[in-house]
Scaffold this motif. Structure first.
Motif: not given
Length: 254
Positions: A16-27, A29-34, A50-54
Motif C-alpha cells: 500500500s505504500s513505501g517499500i512495498g509500493r516501490a517494489t510492486a512498481q519495479a516488478f 516495470k520489469g514486465g511482471a503481472k503484479v 500507478l502500475i496500470r497508468s505506466a
C-alpha cells in the motif's frame, strides 16, 4: 529496454505504500503481472493505478497476513487472476506501539508484531510454496538491520526480524532441491511512512544522530530496496539463496 520478468507473476504484501509500493512498481516495470496485497484498500488501489497508468498489469487483494483464511484467499486470487506465481515478496510489517524495556512491554503489542512480521511470513510462504515449486520461483522476505543486530526498546520488532532471518535460512535449505530460492533484505533507515511514524525524520536531533550511523551520510529511499528485491528474484541472482542482504548505507559495517 529489456524486461526480465515478462510473462511472470509477482505477489507483494504490504504494497500500500513505501517499500512495498516501490517494489510492486519495479516488478511491473520489469514486465511482471503484479498482485498488490495489504490491509488498506484505498492505498492499494493507488498502487494498482500507478502500475496500470505506466502500462503494467496489476490486481488488488485485501489481505491481513496474520489471518490464514485471508492468506489462502490471496493466493487463490493470484492464481485465478494470473494463472501462476513466480515471485513472493513478504514485505508486510509493523513496528508496534510499545518502546519500553521488556518488563514493561505490552503483551498485546508483542502478539500483534509477531503475528504480522513473523507469522505472516510463515503463512504466506506456506500457502504460496506449492505454486512457487511449480514455477521454480523465488521468495524475498523483509527482514531489517534489527534482524542482524541487537537494540533497545523494541523487543517484539527485533525478535520478529531475527525470526525472519532464521525462517529465510530454513526455507531456503528445505526447497533448494526443488528450485525455489529464498532470500531476505535487511534495510536500515529508509524514508517510508513507518519511519515518519517513528519520528526519525523531521526531529533534527534524532535525525542527525541516526544519519551519523549511516556511513553513506543519508537515509535510503524505497526504490533502493526495491532494486535489491528484484535483483534477488532475477536470473542475475540465480546462485544466491538463504542469505539476508543488508541495504543499509553501511550501517552494519562499523
Amino acid at each position: 529496454m529489456t524486461k526480465p520478468f515478462t510473462g511472470q507473476v509477482a505477489l507483494v504484501t504490504g504494497a500500500s505504500s513505501g517499500i512495498g509500493r516501490a517494489t510492486a512498481q519495479a516488478f511491473a516495470k520489469g514486465g511482471a503481472k503484479v498482485v498488490v496485497a495489504a490491509r488498506r484498500p484505498e492505498q492499494c488501489e493507488e498502487t494498482v493505478d500507478l502500475i496500470r497508468s505506466a502500462g503494467g498489469e496489476a490486481i488488488f487483494c485485501k489481505t491481513d497476513v496474520a489471518k490464514p483464511a485471508e492468506v489462502k484467499t490471496m493466493i487463490e486470487t493470484t492464481i485465478a487472476g494470473f494463472g501462476a506465481l513466480n515471485f513472493l515478496f513478504n514485505n508486510a510489517g509493523v513496528e508496534g506501539t510499545t518502546f519500553t524495556p521488556i518488563e514493561d512491554y505490552a503483551e498485546d503489542d508483542w502478539a500483534q508484531v509477531i503475528a504480522i512480521n513473523l507469522t505472516g511470513v510463515f503463512l504466506c510462504t506456506k500457502y504460496a510454496m506449492p505454486h512457487l515449486v511449480r514455477t521454480k520461483g523465488a521468495i524475498v522476505n523483509m527482514a531489517s538491520i534489527a534482524g542482524l543486530s541487537g537494540g533497545r526498546m523494541g523487543a517484539a520488532y527485533y525478535a520478529s526480524k531475527h525470526g525472519v532471518v532464521g525462517l529465510t535460512k530454513s526455507t531456503a535449505i528445505e526447497y533448494a532441491d526443488k528450485g525455489v530460492r529464498v532470500n531476505a533484505v535487511a534495510p536500515a533507515v529508509i524514508k517510508t511512512p513507518m519511519i515518519e511514524r517513528a519520528d526519525l525524520v523531521g526531529n533534527d536531533e534524532i535525525e542527525q544522530k541516526m544519519l551519523s550511523l549511516h556511513p553513506l551520510g543519508r537515509f535510503g529511499v524505497p526504490e533502493e530496496v526495491a532494486n535489491a528485491v528484484t535483483w534477488l528474484c532475477s536470473e542475475q541472482a540465480s546462485f544466491v539463496t538463504g542469505h539476508t542482504l543488508p541495504v543499509d548505507g553501511g550501517f552494519l559495517v562499523p
